[in-house]
Design a protein around this motif. Structure first.
Motif, PDB file in Angstrom:
ATOM      1  N   LEU A   1      20.311  45.938  21.379  1.00  0.00           N
ATOM      2  CA  LEU A   1      21.559  45.590  22.065  1.00  0.00           C
ATOM      3  C   LEU A   1      21.275  45.093  23.486  1.00  0.00           C
ATOM      4  O   LEU A   1      21.873  44.117  23.953  1.00  0.00           O
ATOM      5  CB  LEU A   1      22.468  46.819  22.102  1.00  0.00           C
ATOM      6  N   ILE A   2      20.332  45.753  24.166  1.00  0.00           N
ATOM      7  CA  ILE A   2      19.965  45.353  25.529  1.00  0.00           C
ATOM      8  C   ILE A   2      19.248  44.007  25.524  1.00  0.00           C
ATOM      9  O   ILE A   2      19.505  43.142  26.381  1.00  0.00           O
ATOM     10  CB  ILE A   2      19.081  46.438  26.177  1.00  0.00           C
ATOM     11  N   LYS A   3      18.344  43.801  24.573  1.00  0.00           N
ATOM     12  CA  LYS A   3      17.634  42.518  24.487  1.00  0.00           C
ATOM     13  C   LYS A   3      18.596  41.372  24.216  1.00  0.00           C
ATOM     14  O   LYS A   3      18.404  40.252  24.707  1.00  0.00           O
ATOM     15  CB  LYS A   3      16.556  42.589  23.404  1.00  0.00           C
ATOM     16  N   LEU A   4      19.633  41.642  23.457  1.00  0.00           N
ATOM     17  CA  LEU A   4      20.660  40.629  23.220  1.00  0.00           C
ATOM     18  C   LEU A   4      21.413  40.319  24.510  1.00  0.00           C
ATOM     19  O   LEU A   4      21.742  39.173  24.807  1.00  0.00           O
ATOM     20  CB  LEU A   4      21.637  41.113  22.140  1.00  0.00           C
ATOM     21  N   ALA A   5      21.674  41.364  25.311  1.00  0.00           N
ATOM     22  CA  ALA A   5      22.390  41.178  26.579  1.00  0.00           C
ATOM     23  C   ALA A   5      21.574  40.378  27.579  1.00  0.00           C
ATOM     24  O   ALA A   5      22.126  39.642  28.401  1.00  0.00           O
ATOM     25  CB  ALA A   5      22.746  42.538  27.171  1.00  0.00           C
ATOM     26  N   LEU A   6      20.243  40.504  27.512  1.00  0.00           N
ATOM     27  CA  LEU A   6      19.354  39.817  28.452  1.00  0.00           C
ATOM     28  C   LEU A   6      18.909  38.443  27.950  1.00  0.00           C
ATOM     29  O   LEU A   6      18.129  37.760  28.621  1.00  0.00           O
ATOM     30  CB  LEU A   6      18.129  40.685  28.735  1.00  0.00           C
TER      31      LEU A   6
ATOM     32  N   ARG B   1      28.310  37.841  26.311  1.00  0.00           N
ATOM     33  CA  ARG B   1      28.676  37.161  27.548  1.00  0.00           C
ATOM     34  C   ARG B   1      28.293  38.004  28.757  1.00  0.00           C
ATOM     35  O   ARG B   1      28.519  39.219  28.774  1.00  0.00           O
ATOM     36  CB  ARG B   1      30.178  36.858  27.579  1.00  0.00           C
ATOM     37  N   LEU B   2      27.723  37.344  29.739  1.00  0.00           N
ATOM     38  CA  LEU B   2      27.421  37.934  31.041  1.00  0.00           C
ATOM     39  C   LEU B   2      28.323  37.288  32.076  1.00  0.00           C
ATOM     40  O   LEU B   2      28.336  36.059  32.205  1.00  0.00           O
ATOM     41  CB  LEU B   2      25.954  37.690  31.417  1.00  0.00           C
TER      42      LEU B   2
ATOM     43  N   VAL C   1      25.511  34.119  27.043  1.00  0.00           N
ATOM     44  CA  VAL C   1      24.151  34.403  27.515  1.00  0.00           C
ATOM     45  C   VAL C   1      23.222  33.215  27.294  1.00  0.00           C
ATOM     46  O   VAL C   1      22.340  32.951  28.114  1.00  0.00           O
ATOM     47  CB  VAL C   1      23.595  35.668  26.817  1.00  0.00           C
ATOM     48  N   GLY C   2      23.419  32.488  26.204  1.00  0.00           N
ATOM     49  CA  GLY C   2      22.554  31.352  25.914  1.00  0.00           C
ATOM     50  C   GLY C   2      22.585  30.287  26.994  1.00  0.00           C
ATOM     51  O   GLY C   2      21.607  29.562  27.182  1.00  0.00           O
ATOM     52  N   GLY C   3      23.708  30.177  27.725  1.00  0.00           N
ATOM     53  CA  GLY C   3      23.815  29.189  28.792  1.00  0.00           C
ATOM     54  C   GLY C   3      23.784  29.789  30.178  1.00  0.00           C
ATOM     55  O   GLY C   3      23.959  29.071  31.172  1.00  0.00           O
ATOM     56  N   PHE C   4      23.546  31.090  30.257  1.00  0.00           N
ATOM     57  CA  PHE C   4      23.555  31.782  31.554  1.00  0.00           C
ATOM     58  C   PHE C   4      22.220  31.548  32.260  1.00  0.00           C
ATOM     59  O   PHE C   4      21.151  31.703  31.674  1.00  0.00           O
ATOM     60  CB  PHE C   4      23.766  33.280  31.328  1.00  0.00           C
ATOM     61  N   ASN C   5      22.268  31.170  33.538  1.00  0.00           N
ATOM     62  CA  ASN C   5      21.013  30.942  34.266  1.00  0.00           C
ATOM     63  C   ASN C   5      21.003  31.577  35.655  1.00  0.00           C
ATOM     64  O   ASN C   5      20.062  31.358  36.416  1.00  0.00           O
ATOM     65  CB  ASN C   5      20.702  29.446  34.371  1.00  0.00           C
ATOM     66  N   ASP C   6      22.015  32.367  35.982  1.00  0.00           N
ATOM     67  CA  ASP C   6      22.072  32.996  37.299  1.00  0.00           C
ATOM     68  C   ASP C   6      21.514  34.419  37.210  1.00  0.00           C
ATOM     69  O   ASP C   6      22.203  35.413  37.469  1.00  0.00           O
ATOM     70  CB  ASP C   6      23.522  33.008  37.793  1.00  0.00           C
ATOM     71  N   TRP C   7      20.214  34.506  36.866  1.00  0.00           N
ATOM     72  CA  TRP C   7      19.626  35.807  36.547  1.00  0.00           C
ATOM     73  C   TRP C   7      19.376  36.666  37.773  1.00  0.00           C
ATOM     74  O   TRP C   7      19.026  37.841  37.649  1.00  0.00           O
ATOM     75  CB  TRP C   7      18.339  35.613  35.745  1.00  0.00           C
ATOM     76  N   GLY C   8      19.571  36.125  38.971  1.00  0.00           N
ATOM     77  CA  GLY C   8      19.501  36.941  40.167  1.00  0.00           C
ATOM     78  C   GLY C   8      20.614  37.977  40.222  1.00  0.00           C
ATOM     79  O   GLY C   8      20.524  38.954  40.970  1.00  0.00           O
TER      80      GLY C   8
END
Length: 265
Positions: free
Chosen positions: A59-64, A75-76, A81-88
């Protein structure tokens, strides 16, 4: 003092931070996560509990974004998540294995600075002073006194707090931890949870933590997510009964929660 970016005046960021919607994941033909819908709100301390092989770490690996769901969406901060790039905005602390850092030459300060890496800076070679963001992160986890030591010289509990500082150095809005207290002695565990308690309750940082430690999570978390491939239970810790825990783990479990006044319920 470490300042958390994106934190509102009430101590949290506005809206949903992390959401799994009808998420399913298979390892080959094996079903690991089955139709899980779960939402983590800003400012929550969400504990993910369950037996070995229950899908917690998946579940956590899916979130990350480490794994992609077979079905459903993750979604983050409202974005897939697939398009998320603001990992800061997201800090991650993995489980520490004692042998991993044996002989590791980097100092504590250097290790924490790795978390702030944003690409090569041509003038970095001319910097002689310690970075204030690194020192602030170390101060937040009470580890400035060992800043010049090598990571391999520290105890397992100290190493975990250094990795926590590395996750905090970019001032994330969400902190994700996978079994952070595994293998740590009682003293180190309490020090770790004291830091997390401060980050969540006093500074408004949203925390999602995978753990086998039922007692600690019932004491520390504001909400508990019980996993056994599917979502078995989700709600405040005081609503989780001994019978539900026994059904989840397949053995008798007594739920006894001690609060700050040493009362229990």
């Amino acid at each position: 003092m470490l300042l958390l970016s994106g934190v509102a005046a009430n101590g949290g960021v506005n809206g949903s931070v992390l959401e799994w919607e009808r998420v399913t994941f298979h390892y080959g033909v094996g079903l690991a996560v089955d139709d899980v819908s779960l939402r983590v709100e800003a400012g929550e301390f969400a504990a993910v509990l369950g037996p070995n092989g229950s899908g917690k770490s998946t579940l956590i690996k899916l979130a990350l974004g480490i794994l992609r769901p077979t079905g459903g969406s993750v979604r983050l901060f409202g974005q897939e998540v697939g398009g998320f790039n603001d990992w800061g905005r997201v800090g991650y602390v993995p489980q520490v294995v004692s042998a991993v850092w044996s002989g590791f030459p980097a100092t504590v300060t250097e290790t924490v600075a790795h978390g702030a890496y944003r690409g090569t800076a041509p003038l970095a070679i001319f910097r002689r002073s310690e970075r204030p963001d690194v020192l602030e992160a170390l101060e937040a986890v009470s580890m400035t006194h060992v800043k010049s030591k090598r990571l391999s010289e520290l105890s397992l509990g100290q190493q975990q707090r250094v990795l926590l500082a590395r996750a905090l150095v970019r001032n994330p809005e969400l902190l994700v931890l996978d079994e952070p207290a595994a293998g740590i002695d009682v003293s180190g565990e309490e020090q770790l949870y004291t830091v997390l308690r401060d980050l969540n309750r006093d500074r408004g940082l949203t925390i999602v933590l995978v753990s086998h430690d039922i007692g600690a999570m019932l004491r520390e978390a504001s909400t508990v997510c019980c996993m056994n491939c599917s979502l078995v239970k989700h709600g405040p810790p005081h609503e989780l009964t001994s019978d539900e825990l026994a059904a989840l783990y397949g053995l008798p479990v007594d739920a006894l929660i001690h609060d700050a006044l040493h009362e229990h319920r």
